[in-house]
Design a protein around this motif. Structure first.
Motif, PDB file in Angstrom:
ATOM      1  N   TYR A 224      38.452  29.357  45.162  1.00  0.00           N
ATOM      2  CA  TYR A 224      37.283  30.052  44.634  1.00  0.00           C
ATOM      3  C   TYR A 224      35.965  29.481  45.147  1.00  0.00           C
TER       4      TYR A 224
ATOM      5  N   HIS B  11      46.121  32.568  43.276  1.00  0.00           N
ATOM      6  CA  HIS B  11      44.707  32.171  43.262  1.00  0.00           C
ATOM      7  C   HIS B  11      44.063  32.290  44.638  1.00  0.00           C
TER       8      HIS B  11
ATOM      9  N   GLN C 291      43.062  36.001  45.037  1.00  0.00           N
ATOM     10  CA  GLN C 291      41.855  36.321  44.283  1.00  0.00           C
ATOM     11  C   GLN C 291      40.622  35.684  44.915  1.00  0.00           C
TER      12      GLN C 291
ATOM     13  N   GLY D  93      37.488  32.078  37.725  1.00  0.00           N
ATOM     14  CA  GLY D  93      38.676  31.817  38.538  1.00  0.00           C
ATOM     15  C   GLY D  93      39.022  30.337  38.578  1.00  0.00           C
TER      16      GLY D  93
ATOM     17  N   GLU E 194      44.211  37.766  35.961  1.00  0.00           N
ATOM     18  CA  GLU E 194      43.432  38.385  37.022  1.00  0.00           C
ATOM     19  C   GLU E 194      41.949  38.387  36.679  1.00  0.00           C
TER      20      GLU E 194
ATOM     21  N   GLY F 196      40.366  41.634  40.516  1.00  0.00           N
ATOM     22  CA  GLY F 196      41.701  41.082  40.316  1.00  0.00           C
ATOM     23  C   GLY F 196      42.828  42.015  40.709  1.00  0.00           C
TER      24      GLY F 196
ATOM     25  N   HIS G 100      44.990  43.238  46.126  1.00  0.00           N
ATOM     26  CA  HIS G 100      45.934  42.250  46.663  1.00  0.00           C
ATOM     27  C   HIS G 100      45.923  42.320  48.185  1.00  0.00           C
TER      28      HIS G 100
END
Length: 180
Positions: free
Chosen positions: A82, A104, A107, A158, A169, A174, A177
């Motif tokens: 993140y 993770h 995302q 996140g 999510e 979220g 993909h």
């Protein structure tokens, strides 16, 4: 050796509650927390066994926790996912077999791409280059600033989910993909 899901403090095997913050330490098996007449003193009870191959534990609110051993060994990669361009570290050097890292990292990659697009549209500098596309005039500048603030808050969310080992999510992005 167990770890507290809430604060990360180490706890001896068999310890049910964190010595630091008092939160319950989940066992390695799957736990469903359900509210009902058979609740224990803390308002929940344990049901069922872990399903083979899931890699995470379900919760009452629809979320889930990843396997604690997987979280413990890969937490740094989950947090790096993140932190902007640092998402490349888990993509290139992360554990490819870890569902925690894949979740993770996906995302974080989506968040990074959205952030770059927003910065380009607002006319900000991106990777040392100034964007020639500039919708960020006086009228739209504050809108892009609010979007960038929202993306920063989503990144913090996140990081918190990654540190807690949660399979939750992020809002808005979220559902996207990019990584399998």
């Amino acid at each position: 050796m167990g770890y507290c899901v809430k604060c990360g403090t180490k706890a001896a095997d068999g310890t049910r509650y964190c010595p630091q913050c008092g939160a319950e330490i989940p066992s390695q098996g799957r736990q469903d927390y359900t509210y009902g007449p058979d609740m224990n003193q803390h308002g929940y009870y344990e049901q069922g066994n872990r399903t083979a191959g899931t890699g995470y534990e379900s919760r009452q609110d629809g979320g889930a926790y990843f396997d604690m051993e997987d979280v413990r060994t890969n937490k740094a990669m989950g947090v790096l996912s993140y932190l902007g361009i640092l998402v490349l570290i888990p993509i290139l050097a992360g554990n490819k077999n870890s569902e925690y890292v894949r979740f993770h990292t996906n995302q974080g990659l989506v968040l990074f791409i959205v952030t770059v697009v927003v910065n380009l549209l607002s006319g900000n500098w991106v990777f040392g280059f100034h964007s020639f596309i500039n919708f960020g005039g006086w009228w739209f500048g504050w809108i892009f600033d609010l979007i960038e603030l929202a993306l920063f808050i989503i990144a913090i969310m996140g990081i918190v989910h990654a540190c807690r080992g949660e399979r939750k999510e992020l809002p808005i992005i979220g559902q996207i993909h990019l990584l399998k």
